[in-house]
Write a protein that holds these residues in place. Structure first.
Motif, PDB file in Angstrom:
ATOM      1  N   ARG A 196      -9.975  -3.975   1.577  1.00 60.14           N
ATOM      2  CA  ARG A 196     -10.776  -2.812   1.160  1.00 60.14           C
ATOM      3  C   ARG A 196     -12.206  -3.210   0.825  1.00 60.14           C
ATOM      4  O   ARG A 196     -12.817  -2.675  -0.076  1.00 60.14           O
ATOM      5  CB  ARG A 196     -10.134  -2.111  -0.053  1.00 60.14           C
ATOM      6  CG  ARG A 196      -8.762  -1.505   0.210  1.00 60.14           C
ATOM      7  CD  ARG A 196      -8.842  -0.408   1.262  1.00 60.14           C
ATOM      8  NE  ARG A 196      -7.594   0.353   1.388  1.00 60.14           N
ATOM      9  CZ  ARG A 196      -6.565   0.004   2.150  1.00 60.14           C
ATOM     10  NH1 ARG A 196      -6.611  -1.108   2.860  1.00 60.14           N
ATOM     11  NH2 ARG A 196      -5.486   0.761   2.230  1.00 60.14           N
ATOM     12  N   HIS A 236       2.325  -1.695   4.696  1.00 61.16           N
ATOM     13  CA  HIS A 236       0.945  -1.251   4.871  1.00 61.16           C
ATOM     14  C   HIS A 236       0.844  -0.140   5.895  1.00 61.16           C
ATOM     15  O   HIS A 236       0.971  -0.364   7.090  1.00 61.16           O
ATOM     16  CB  HIS A 236       0.049  -2.422   5.290  1.00 61.16           C
ATOM     17  CG  HIS A 236      -0.034  -3.487   4.246  1.00 61.16           C
ATOM     18  ND1 HIS A 236      -0.940  -3.433   3.210  1.00 61.16           N
ATOM     19  CD2 HIS A 236       0.688  -4.603   4.054  1.00 61.16           C
ATOM     20  CE1 HIS A 236      -0.766  -4.486   2.431  1.00 61.16           C
ATOM     21  NE2 HIS A 236       0.219  -5.210   2.917  1.00 61.16           N
ATOM     22  N   ASP A 275     -11.455  -1.934   5.566  1.00 65.40           N
ATOM     23  CA  ASP A 275     -11.145  -3.352   5.392  1.00 65.40           C
ATOM     24  C   ASP A 275     -12.070  -4.226   6.237  1.00 65.40           C
ATOM     25  O   ASP A 275     -12.469  -3.842   7.329  1.00 65.40           O
ATOM     26  CB  ASP A 275      -9.707  -3.654   5.856  1.00 65.40           C
ATOM     27  CG  ASP A 275      -8.665  -2.950   5.002  1.00 65.40           C
ATOM     28  OD1 ASP A 275      -9.014  -2.508   3.899  1.00 65.40           O
ATOM     29  OD2 ASP A 275      -7.515  -2.880   5.443  1.00 65.40           O
ATOM     30  N   CYS A 277       0.847  -1.181   0.000  1.00 67.91           N
ATOM     31  CA  CYS A 277       0.000   0.000   0.000  1.00 67.91           C
ATOM     32  C   CYS A 277       0.886   1.235   0.000  1.00 67.91           C
ATOM     33  O   CYS A 277       1.519   1.548   0.983  1.00 67.91           O
ATOM     34  CB  CYS A 277      -0.903  -0.010   1.229  1.00 67.91           C
ATOM     35  SG  CYS A 277      -1.913   1.452   1.368  1.00 67.91           S
ATOM     36  N   SER A 282      -7.531   5.396  12.134  1.00 76.19           N
ATOM     37  CA  SER A 282      -7.577   4.700  10.863  1.00 76.19           C
ATOM     38  C   SER A 282      -8.987   4.851  10.300  1.00 76.19           C
ATOM     39  O   SER A 282      -9.842   5.463  10.927  1.00 76.19           O
ATOM     40  CB  SER A 282      -7.218   3.231  11.124  1.00 76.19           C
ATOM     41  OG  SER A 282      -7.260   2.486   9.944  1.00 76.19           O
ATOM     42  N   ASN A 299      -3.991  -3.995  14.484  1.00 74.16           N
ATOM     43  CA  ASN A 299      -3.044  -3.564  13.462  1.00 74.16           C
ATOM     44  C   ASN A 299      -1.643  -3.445  14.045  1.00 74.16           C
ATOM     45  O   ASN A 299      -1.469  -2.957  15.155  1.00 74.16           O
ATOM     46  CB  ASN A 299      -3.467  -2.202  12.911  1.00 74.16           C
ATOM     47  CG  ASN A 299      -4.781  -2.275  12.168  1.00 74.16           C
ATOM     48  OD1 ASN A 299      -4.826  -2.749  11.047  1.00 74.16           O
ATOM     49  ND2 ASN A 299      -5.847  -1.840  12.790  1.00 74.16           N
ATOM     50  N   ASN A 350      -1.737   1.775   7.424  1.00 72.78           N
ATOM     51  CA  ASN A 350      -3.195   1.833   7.483  1.00 72.78           C
ATOM     52  C   ASN A 350      -3.716   2.765   8.564  1.00 72.78           C
ATOM     53  O   ASN A 350      -4.902   2.893   8.751  1.00 72.78           O
ATOM     54  CB  ASN A 350      -3.800   0.437   7.655  1.00 72.78           C
ATOM     55  CG  ASN A 350      -3.383  -0.200   8.965  1.00 72.78           C
ATOM     56  OD1 ASN A 350      -2.725   0.438   9.796  1.00 72.78           O
ATOM     57  ND2 ASN A 350      -3.758  -1.435   9.167  1.00 72.78           N
TER      58      ASN A 350
END
Ligand SMILES: [Zn+2]
Ligand SMILES: [Zn+2]
Length: 141
Positions: free
Chosen positions: A62, A42, A56, A20, A52, A98, A44
């Motif tokens: 996504r 990533h 997702d 990403c 965030s 995350n 995010n």
């Protein structure tokens, strides 16, 4: 966002196989977030306020149409000692975990980790009484 356009931009599973590399502006604090210093493929969440967006269902797919702001509510320690952030969607309540990025704001991470300790569910003055109840040596005298 129009669903058709979204489909074109975010093919299913695209971010699972592609890094990403998007630059985005944080909707919470307005910071411009670039992937360069994340130390991960990533990015995010915002490195400043750690917020965030709920885009997702599975990390990187996504597939969510929610789009709500994911608020950092907790941190936990993964096997190996790596920290991860628990995000909770303000709109629908979904939770996700995350990995922290290399440039995440360490003070913000610490303040999230300390939050339950600085706001215990009982008055701090009663700690002596509480530890006595648990059979500990609660007395400081
Ligand atoms: Zn932010
Ligand atoms: Zn949501």
């Amino acid at each position: 966002m129009n669903r058709e356009n979204k489909r074109k931009t975010f093919e299913k599973g695209y971010y699972k196989t592609h890094a990403c590399r998007d630059t985005f502006t944080c909707k919470v604090c307005g910071r411009l977030c670039t992937p360069e210093n994340a130390g991960s493929d990533h990015r995010n969440h915002c490195p400043n306020c750690l917020s965030s967006l709920h885009v997702d269902i599975e990390p990187g797919d996504r597939e969510s149409d929610c789009g709500g702001i994911m608020e950092p509510v907790a941190v936990w320690v993964r096997r190996g000692g790596e920290w991860a952030i628990i995000h909770r969607c303000k709109r629908c309540g979904a939770l996700s975990s995350n990995r922290v990025a290399a440039d995440d704001n360490p003070m913000k991470l610490m303040s999230i980790a300390m939050r339950p300790l600085s706001a215990p569910p009982f008055p701090l003055e009663r700690i002596e009484e509480m530890t006595a109840l648990m059979g500990g040596e609660g007395s400081v005298r």
